[in-house]
Design a protein around this motif. Sequence first.
Motif, PDB file in Angstrom:
ATOM      1  N   THR A  55       0.831  -1.206   0.000  1.00 56.20           N
ATOM      2  CA  THR A  55       0.000   0.000   0.000  1.00 56.20           C
ATOM      3  C   THR A  55       0.866   1.256   0.000  1.00 56.20           C
ATOM      4  OG1 THR A  55      -0.082  -0.048   2.426  1.00 56.20           O
ATOM      5  CG2 THR A  55      -1.861  -1.151   1.234  1.00 56.20           C
ATOM      6  N   ILE A  79      -6.657   3.620   5.222  1.00 55.37           N
ATOM      7  CA  ILE A  79      -7.713   2.756   4.684  1.00 55.37           C
ATOM      8  C   ILE A  79      -7.885   2.995   3.182  1.00 55.37           C
ATOM      9  CG2 ILE A  79     -10.203   2.307   4.736  1.00 55.37           C
ATOM     10  CD1 ILE A  79     -10.053   2.846   7.780  1.00 55.37           C
ATOM     11  N   ALA A  82      -5.144   1.155   1.416  1.00 57.51           N
ATOM     12  CA  ALA A  82      -5.384  -0.282   1.373  1.00 57.51           C
ATOM     13  C   ALA A  82      -6.477  -0.639   0.358  1.00 57.51           C
ATOM     14  CB  ALA A  82      -5.761  -0.783   2.761  1.00 57.51           C
ATOM     15  N   ARG A  83      -7.511   0.161   0.302  1.00 62.03           N
ATOM     16  CA  ARG A  83      -8.610  -0.104  -0.645  1.00 62.03           C
ATOM     17  C   ARG A  83      -8.121  -0.014  -2.084  1.00 62.03           C
ATOM     18  NH1 ARG A  83     -13.623   3.322   2.082  1.00 62.03           N
ATOM     19  NH2 ARG A  83     -14.562   1.573   3.218  1.00 62.03           N
ATOM     20  N   ARG A  86      -6.188  -3.088  -2.879  1.00 65.05           N
ATOM     21  CA  ARG A  86      -7.094  -4.238  -2.960  1.00 65.05           C
ATOM     22  C   ARG A  86      -7.889  -4.210  -4.265  1.00 65.05           C
ATOM     23  NH1 ARG A  86      -6.443  -8.558  -0.565  1.00 65.05           N
ATOM     24  NH2 ARG A  86      -6.422  -7.615   1.516  1.00 65.05           N
ATOM     25  N   GLU A  87      -8.354  -3.046  -4.651  1.00 66.34           N
ATOM     26  CA  GLU A  87      -9.102  -2.942  -5.905  1.00 66.34           C
ATOM     27  C   GLU A  87      -8.242  -3.360  -7.089  1.00 66.34           C
ATOM     28  OE1 GLU A  87     -10.371   1.100  -5.996  1.00 66.34           O
ATOM     29  OE2 GLU A  87     -11.808   0.870  -4.338  1.00 66.34           O
ATOM     30  N   GLY A 100       0.334  -4.094   3.935  1.00 63.76           N
ATOM     31  CA  GLY A 100       0.259  -2.743   4.472  1.00 63.76           C
ATOM     32  C   GLY A 100       1.649  -2.233   4.795  1.00 63.76           C
ATOM     33  N   LEU A 129      -4.649  -0.018   9.332  1.00 62.09           N
ATOM     34  CA  LEU A 129      -4.424  -0.915   8.200  1.00 62.09           C
ATOM     35  C   LEU A 129      -4.899  -2.338   8.451  1.00 62.09           C
ATOM     36  CD1 LEU A 129      -0.787   0.145   7.193  1.00 62.09           C
ATOM     37  CD2 LEU A 129      -2.824   0.359   5.740  1.00 62.09           C
ATOM     38  N   ASP A 131      -7.355  -4.283   9.320  1.00 66.16           N
ATOM     39  CA  ASP A 131      -8.547  -4.969   8.808  1.00 66.16           C
ATOM     40  C   ASP A 131      -8.636  -4.945   7.289  1.00 66.16           C
ATOM     41  OD1 ASP A 131      -9.417  -5.618  11.355  1.00 66.16           O
ATOM     42  OD2 ASP A 131     -10.589  -3.778  11.579  1.00 66.16           O
ATOM     43  N   TRP A 132      -7.650  -4.370   6.628  1.00 67.38           N
ATOM     44  CA  TRP A 132      -7.781  -4.150   5.191  1.00 67.38           C
ATOM     45  C   TRP A 132      -6.684  -4.809   4.357  1.00 67.38           C
ATOM     46  CZ3 TRP A 132     -12.126  -1.587   3.598  1.00 67.38           C
ATOM     47  CH2 TRP A 132     -12.847  -0.914   4.601  1.00 67.38           C
ATOM     48  N   VAL A 133      -5.681  -5.401   4.997  1.00 67.86           N
ATOM     49  CA  VAL A 133      -4.545  -5.957   4.261  1.00 67.86           C
ATOM     50  C   VAL A 133      -4.316  -7.416   4.661  1.00 67.86           C
ATOM     51  CG1 VAL A 133      -3.429  -3.711   3.994  1.00 67.86           C
ATOM     52  CG2 VAL A 133      -2.885  -5.116   6.002  1.00 67.86           C
TER      53      VAL A 133
END
Length: 603
Positions: A55, A79, A82-83, A86-87, A100, A129, A131-133
């Motif tokens: 990220t 966040i 990270a999004r 992820r996208e 992350g 970070l 919860d997102w990586v």
Amino acid sequence: MPGKVLVCDGAMGTMLHAAGVALGQPLSALNTGRPSLVRDLHTAYLSAGANLIQTNTFDANRLKLADIGQGERVAEVNIAGARLAREAAQACGRSAFVAGSVGPVRGTARHRVARDDQAEMLREQIVALADWVDLLVLETFGEISAMAQAIEIALEACDLPIVAELTFERDGRTPRGEEPAEVAVALASYEVAAIGANCTVGPAVLQGVVAQMAGAVDLPIVVQPNAGAPQRLGDELRYAHNTKYFAGAAAELVAKGAAIVGGCCGTTPSHIRAITAAVRGLSPIREDRRAGARPSPARPYRPRESIASAPQVRWPTGDTPVIIAGLPLSRGPEVAEYVDAARAAAVAGAGLVAVIDADRQAPTVNPVSAAVLLNQRVGVDVLHQVEGAGRSMAALQADLLGAHAFGLRTVICRTGEVLQAGDYPQVASADEVDSTRLVGILAGLNDGVDWRGVPLPERTSFVIGALIDVTTADLNREVEKVAVKVETGAHFLLSDVVYEESGARNVLSALRLRGVEVPVLFALAPFHDAQIIARLTHEAPGARTSQTLGTTPPRDVVASALGLASALLADGAAGILVHGPASVDDRMTSIIKGLRDLCQGVK
């Protein structure tokens, strides 16, 4: 991905800079400011073959984001980063991990950050970070203790796999001087998924680093070299376009024990494409070696003793004020006379000799060289001035560490004058250092960190001085500026040249009222001629010109200097600096002897 060498992505900053983004701002702010640019960069690395992307959050901590007024947006920026990653990963059509990225929290020369504050900033970013990586990459840390702090925080804050990467310099050691095997053993004592090295140097140096780390522990090794050393071309940084070399180096790194290979500063999707092709079909040799066997635990890590605490550094206190003989910088040929003048001043009673750059426009000996010369030839403590104008922080730090190595301890910090050559003064560049930043550099060295916030093997013990202008027409503004310098780390203040007592008395009163409690020394210049007096009192911007001050030097310089010094000492001066000639002068000797008698009467 068992049995495969993972390919990580390359540089974020280099590519964003190439897209026109200035490097002076936190690049993580682009996660909310220009999200499509960040997402497209992730996509480019995935298209090049990366199966692990990081990220754009390396600098997404409260300290860095506060520089642009976004200190309260830490969670949002992390966040968002990270999004975006992820996208891009979900759109690439194959399996890819999102890591992350968390970098160290480092203060600056002016704003140092306490260890507890660093911990809170790291925790805030990691929690955002988590919860997102898929995993965390703690990268570009400069020493074991800082990395250990980050690992402990990450282990408390989440249950994600943790990759820990330190940075190594050209000698194959961390900026703190730690060996790769020492680093590996230390990091392996924690529950981390992988360890490794990134940034600062290219593949050539990291070949040996990887080999030593791989030989010390049984953890997977990660390596992300720079493309090499950058070259500055105007406002741009350029790196070697060396994708073929990088591909060959990647295969060698795997052969030496690397299980995850990527790039750092200066690397591009082209580098990652070359790495992907080079390692395709290769298996991590360490995984082959460990097949069917449980990893043996690392040897217990015994932390190095922390940097010895420097003794309490301050201006020397005693029963009597300090006498300082100021000598203008030598222009070279008259070195013998210069040494004789310093020796005569010391014999007469001067406690220190000050090396003063009276005319920076003229060619002179380097102040550090002159100070070392007098210290070694005369055996006297030397106060030497350091100017920031025209110098970078790295160059200044190199001079200061050299001065400390040669025994110089007392420094006076100046911003310096604007240089003029031709029809207009030279405008300061953005990376020049003012006196407050210079004080911060010195205070940081005393704390054991360099101007970047990177830990040093040893602390320095500089006694740091800052200037105060007694001729200013805006005394309140000057006192506020000085207060910042004292808060930054100055131990004492030295005035510019004093020609009358009232201005000095007003300065002392204003400092006491502001609560600035450091020794104040006053400078006298009894040998200044009418031209110099006029220039200093009438030509300086913002100067308060006294109605009673003429431009005629006193006839009896000894009596005049001692009379003014007596009044200043009675007002509370902690010492007197007398600017004298660069050769032996009987009047200078008489002034110093007279000051010695005056100071002995001050209790």
